[in-house]
Motif scaffolding. Structure first.
Motif, PDB file in Angstrom:
ATOM      1  N   MET A  29       0.827  -1.203   0.000  1.00 38.86           N
ATOM      2  CA  MET A  29       0.000   0.000   0.000  1.00 38.86           C
ATOM      3  C   MET A  29       0.869   1.265   0.000  1.00 38.86           C
ATOM      4  O   MET A  29       0.382   2.374  -0.178  1.00 38.86           O
ATOM      5  CB  MET A  29      -0.888  -0.074   1.253  1.00 38.86           C
ATOM      6  CG  MET A  29      -1.807   1.074   1.512  1.00 38.86           C
ATOM      7  SD  MET A  29      -3.301   1.060   0.538  1.00 38.86           S
ATOM      8  CE  MET A  29      -3.924   2.688   0.999  1.00 38.86           C
ATOM      9  N   ASN A  30       2.161   1.085   0.181  1.00 35.24           N
ATOM     10  CA  ASN A  30       3.074   2.214   0.375  1.00 35.24           C
ATOM     11  C   ASN A  30       2.845   3.410  -0.558  1.00 35.24           C
ATOM     12  O   ASN A  30       2.718   4.533  -0.103  1.00 35.24           O
ATOM     13  CB  ASN A  30       4.524   1.732   0.268  1.00 35.24           C
ATOM     14  CG  ASN A  30       5.436   2.476   1.210  1.00 35.24           C
ATOM     15  OD1 ASN A  30       4.993   2.911   2.267  1.00 35.24           O
ATOM     16  ND2 ASN A  30       6.687   2.650   0.844  1.00 35.24           N
ATOM     17  N   PRO A  31       2.791   3.209  -1.881  1.00 36.77           N
ATOM     18  CA  PRO A  31       2.694   4.361  -2.778  1.00 36.77           C
ATOM     19  C   PRO A  31       1.358   5.088  -2.676  1.00 36.77           C
ATOM     20  O   PRO A  31       1.249   6.230  -3.114  1.00 36.77           O
ATOM     21  CB  PRO A  31       2.870   3.749  -4.164  1.00 36.77           C
ATOM     22  CG  PRO A  31       2.414   2.349  -4.014  1.00 36.77           C
ATOM     23  CD  PRO A  31       2.840   1.949  -2.640  1.00 36.77           C
ATOM     24  N   THR A  84       4.235  -1.887   4.725  1.00 36.30           N
ATOM     25  CA  THR A  84       3.896  -0.468   4.582  1.00 36.30           C
ATOM     26  C   THR A  84       4.061   0.319   5.875  1.00 36.30           C
ATOM     27  O   THR A  84       4.437   1.488   5.843  1.00 36.30           O
ATOM     28  CB  THR A  84       2.442  -0.357   4.085  1.00 36.30           C
ATOM     29  OG1 THR A  84       2.325  -1.133   2.898  1.00 36.30           O
ATOM     30  CG2 THR A  84       2.062   1.067   3.799  1.00 36.30           C
ATOM     31  N   PHE A  85       3.755  -0.289   7.000  1.00 38.95           N
ATOM     32  CA  PHE A  85       3.722   0.487   8.237  1.00 38.95           C
ATOM     33  C   PHE A  85       4.928   0.225   9.134  1.00 38.95           C
ATOM     34  O   PHE A  85       4.836   0.269  10.358  1.00 38.95           O
ATOM     35  CB  PHE A  85       2.387   0.280   8.949  1.00 38.95           C
ATOM     36  CG  PHE A  85       1.245   0.812   8.124  1.00 38.95           C
ATOM     37  CD1 PHE A  85       0.917   2.164   8.135  1.00 38.95           C
ATOM     38  CD2 PHE A  85       0.545  -0.015   7.273  1.00 38.95           C
ATOM     39  CE1 PHE A  85      -0.099   2.663   7.335  1.00 38.95           C
ATOM     40  CE2 PHE A  85      -0.474   0.472   6.464  1.00 38.95           C
ATOM     41  CZ  PHE A  85      -0.796   1.820   6.498  1.00 38.95           C
ATOM     42  N   SER A  86       6.035  -0.042   8.460  1.00 41.33           N
ATOM     43  CA  SER A  86       7.318   0.065   9.124  1.00 41.33           C
ATOM     44  C   SER A  86       7.513  -0.786  10.364  1.00 41.33           C
ATOM     45  O   SER A  86       7.893  -0.306  11.418  1.00 41.33           O
ATOM     46  CB  SER A  86       7.545   1.552   9.451  1.00 41.33           C
ATOM     47  OG  SER A  86       8.224   1.763  10.620  1.00 41.33           O
ATOM     48  N   LYS A 115       1.249  11.363   4.023  1.00 41.61           N
ATOM     49  CA  LYS A 115       0.976  11.609   2.604  1.00 41.61           C
ATOM     50  C   LYS A 115       2.263  11.721   1.801  1.00 41.61           C
ATOM     51  O   LYS A 115       2.251  11.547   0.592  1.00 41.61           O
ATOM     52  CB  LYS A 115       0.189  12.915   2.423  1.00 41.61           C
ATOM     53  CG  LYS A 115      -1.231  12.822   2.893  1.00 41.61           C
ATOM     54  CD  LYS A 115      -1.972  14.124   2.614  1.00 41.61           C
ATOM     55  CE  LYS A 115      -3.390  14.022   3.130  1.00 41.61           C
ATOM     56  NZ  LYS A 115      -4.070  15.301   3.150  1.00 41.61           N
ATOM     57  N   MET A 116       3.353  12.061   2.471  1.00 44.24           N
ATOM     58  CA  MET A 116       4.635  12.205   1.770  1.00 44.24           C
ATOM     59  C   MET A 116       5.306  10.854   1.524  1.00 44.24           C
ATOM     60  O   MET A 116       6.089  10.704   0.591  1.00 44.24           O
ATOM     61  CB  MET A 116       5.593  13.095   2.575  1.00 44.24           C
ATOM     62  CG  MET A 116       5.242  14.565   2.565  1.00 44.24           C
ATOM     63  SD  MET A 116       5.130  15.208   0.889  1.00 44.24           S
ATOM     64  CE  MET A 116       6.857  15.086   0.381  1.00 44.24           C
ATOM     65  N   ALA A 117       5.011   9.881   2.396  1.00 46.64           N
ATOM     66  CA  ALA A 117       5.701   8.592   2.299  1.00 46.64           C
ATOM     67  C   ALA A 117       5.531   7.984   0.909  1.00 46.64           C
ATOM     68  O   ALA A 117       6.507   7.642   0.239  1.00 46.64           O
ATOM     69  CB  ALA A 117       5.186   7.641   3.373  1.00 46.64           C
ATOM     70  N   GLY A 118       4.284   7.868   0.467  1.00 48.65           N
ATOM     71  CA  GLY A 118       4.016   7.256  -0.824  1.00 48.65           C
ATOM     72  C   GLY A 118       4.605   8.051  -1.977  1.00 48.65           C
ATOM     73  O   GLY A 118       5.139   7.495  -2.936  1.00 48.65           O
ATOM     74  N   LYS A 119       4.521   9.372  -1.860  1.00 53.35           N
ATOM     75  CA  LYS A 119       5.023  10.214  -2.953  1.00 53.35           C
ATOM     76  C   LYS A 119       6.532  10.098  -3.083  1.00 53.35           C
ATOM     77  O   LYS A 119       7.073  10.026  -4.185  1.00 53.35           O
ATOM     78  CB  LYS A 119       4.625  11.681  -2.706  1.00 53.35           C
ATOM     79  CG  LYS A 119       3.129  11.900  -2.871  1.00 53.35           C
ATOM     80  CD  LYS A 119       2.764  13.350  -2.609  1.00 53.35           C
ATOM     81  CE  LYS A 119       1.256  13.513  -2.630  1.00 53.35           C
ATOM     82  NZ  LYS A 119       0.836  14.844  -2.206  1.00 53.35           N
ATOM     83  N   GLU A 128      10.824   5.072   0.527  1.00 47.94           N
ATOM     84  CA  GLU A 128      10.966   6.522   0.723  1.00 47.94           C
ATOM     85  C   GLU A 128      12.041   6.885   1.737  1.00 47.94           C
ATOM     86  O   GLU A 128      12.393   8.052   1.866  1.00 47.94           O
ATOM     87  CB  GLU A 128       9.628   7.124   1.168  1.00 47.94           C
ATOM     88  CG  GLU A 128       9.183   6.814   2.597  1.00 47.94           C
ATOM     89  CD  GLU A 128       8.548   5.438   2.744  1.00 47.94           C
ATOM     90  OE1 GLU A 128       8.643   4.623   1.813  1.00 47.94           O
ATOM     91  OE2 GLU A 128       7.967   5.191   3.819  1.00 47.94           O
ATOM     92  N   THR A 129      12.556   5.888   2.476  1.00 51.85           N
ATOM     93  CA  THR A 129      13.442   6.263   3.584  1.00 51.85           C
ATOM     94  C   THR A 129      14.904   6.409   3.170  1.00 51.85           C
ATOM     95  O   THR A 129      15.775   6.580   4.018  1.00 51.85           O
ATOM     96  CB  THR A 129      13.331   5.266   4.764  1.00 51.85           C
ATOM     97  OG1 THR A 129      13.610   3.950   4.292  1.00 51.85           O
ATOM     98  CG2 THR A 129      11.953   5.288   5.390  1.00 51.85           C
TER      99      THR A 129
END
Ligand SMILES: *Cc1c(COP(=O)(O)O)cnc(C)c1O
Length: 472
Positions: free
Chosen positions: A247-249, A271-273, A327-331, A412-413
């Motif tokens: 679901m990440n993006p 997705t939730f680390s 909201k930034m994670a997926g982007k 994203e990390t």
């Protein structure tokens, strides 16, 4: 010679000792154990000094590779960095000391966390109700399909025994459907990697329970026709299942519930680390739309209420990021994937030219260095060579749509510097292949072991020292 060239048993020397016990201080006490408690033969233990033991364990610990040691672009796995505050919270005695059988009246705080987590996931996904019982993605799929089957059964619609699965699907999708006793029907993808709606239409009918999809799909591409697909499946009386392992993006960008999906699972451990790999731990909560709420509450698919430690870590992560930052994670994950894809497509075959989401697939090297006399380097060879440079390999030979698939997901990390360093190495490997593919074919050159027989290593692993001479 490297430390791992010798096993601790091979360092063993008769009579060498790593400790010394004080003299017996209590007269008359022999300390001897009763004979029936003694081993028949002495245990097989190496005889080494203290420093040998310290080096053995320290070196073993450093032979492992994880997100905390280096870049881990394993596609379809979302190996993002797991902030350490998640661990600290999960280890707090109030949480770490919980017992699944303690009285419910002592668990008000825990229930509050489950409730808050359900609300958060509902907001993120557009689903109405969640169950946290499933302990992995595949467990969530099975739970979701059981919900799907139960929905049709309760309506007396018993002929619906087929589940449609795209040819690009994750292997667990058809596997879960089979375990659930459903028949699998494959829908083809088009040249552009998206589900072929024209191929889907004739598959739909009164025997179809539903469709399982991933969006973005396993090629990292957004299924743009999803609204039309949802309408067609619903018209035919079926339900839509969303595999939300990745679901990440979509975090804060789009919601499966809005696309028309009825049931979904999330992989909190992707997705939730929360840390994953090596088989666990995991958590695959299942969300459903309003009309399936009763079924999800009545279904018992595991003992207790799931993997609370993982759920708690994911909750800490969601709270830490907050509504804006999530909201930034997926982007950022999407930006990072596209950056690598565009930077490497002059060295690696890009079978589908389009903007990807959080991951993408190459189809091997453009120039594999092969000639009439010698084989070129394969995707496996590239993956093995990456280990020499200190990177975890991407996912290879999956999805099955391409023969030399290499699936890259940076998450994203990672910083631009990390991505640039990886891109550099991938170019270097491509140049090596063009010049002399043997460099890749003989890789890894610097790893503890070279190339095991992968089937034997998985099916018949030898996990302990076996030396007849030492044992006798
Ligand atoms: C990882 C993954 C799964 C399976 O999740 P597990 O927790 O390993 O059972 C299912 N679908 C997709 C798309 C995945 O990436």
């Amino acid at each position: 010679m490297k430390y791992y060239d010798k096993l601790i048993f091979e360092l063993s020397r008769k009579g060498r000792c790593g400790y010394s016990l004080p003299e017996q201080q209590f007269p008359g006490v022999t300390g001897a154990l009763p004979a029936e408690l003694l081993r028949e033969k002495p245990a097989l233990l190496p005889e080494v000094s203290e420093v040998d033991v310290v080096r053995h364990y320290t070196n073993l610990s450093q032979m492992n590779f994880g997100v905390d040691t280096g870049f881990y672009p394993l596609g379809s796995c979302t190996m993002k960095y797991n902030p350490k505050i998640n661990e600290e919270i999960a280890a707090m005695p109030a949480f770490g000391g919980l017992h699944p059988l303690q009285p419910e009246c002592t668990l008000e705080g825990v229930k509050e966390i489950y409730d808050a987590m359900e609300k958060s996931l509902a907001a993120i996904t557009g689903m109405k109700h969640f169950t946290f019982k499933p302990c992995a993605g595949a467990h969530g799929e099975l739970t979701g399909l059981m919900i799907m089957r139960e929905y049709h059964m309760r309506r007396g619609d018993t002929a619906r025994v087929k589940v449609i699965v795209p040819d690009s699907a994750h292997g667990t999708n058809p596997a879960s459907a089979a375990v659930c006793g459903l028949q699998i029907v494959v829908v083809k993808s088009k040249e552009d990697g998206l589900v072929d709606v024209e191929d889907l239409k004739p598959l739909l009918g009164p025997d179809v329970a539903g469709i399982m999809m991933t969006n973005p799909n396993t090629l990292g591409l957004f299924e743009r026709d999803i609204k039309q697909i949802a309408a067609l499946v619903h018209e035919a009386g079926g339900l839509l299942y969303y595999d939300g392992a990745n679901m990440n993006p979509l975090l804060g960008v789009a919601r499966p519930g809005d696309m028309g999906f009825d049931i979904m699972h999330l992989n909190l451990h992707k997705t939730f680390s929360t840390p994953h790999g090596g088989g666990g731990p995991g958590s695959g909560p299942v969300g459903v739309c309003d009309k399936l709420g009763d079924i999800v509450k009545s279904l018992q698919t595991s003992a207790f209420n799931g993997n609370f430690g993982v759920i708690l870590r994911a909750y800490a992560y969601i709270l830490m990021l907050g509504r804006q930052n999530i909201k930034m994670a997926g982007k950022l994950a999407t930006l990072n994937a596209n950056y690598i894809k565009e930077s490497l497509k002059d060295s690696y075959k890009l079978p589908i030219e389009s903007v990807c989401k959080h991951e993408f697939v190459f189809d091997g090297l453009i120039n594999d260095g092969g000639t009439e006399e010698k084989h070129g380097a394969t995707t496996l060879d590239v993956a093995k060579r990456l280990l020499d440079y200190g990177y975890h390999a991407p996912t290879i030979y999956f999805p099955l749509l391409f023969h030399q698939a290499m699936m890259i997901e940076p998450t994203e990390t990672e910083s631009k510097e990390t991505l640039d360093a990886f891109i550099d190495v991938m170019h270097k490997i491509a140049a090596e292949a063009a010049e002399d593919p043997a460099i890749l074919q003989e890789a890894p050159h610097n790893a503890p072991i070279t190339r095991p027989d992968e089937t034997a290593a998985a099916r018949k692993p030898i996990l302990k020292y076996q030396d007849e001479a030492l044992q006798s």
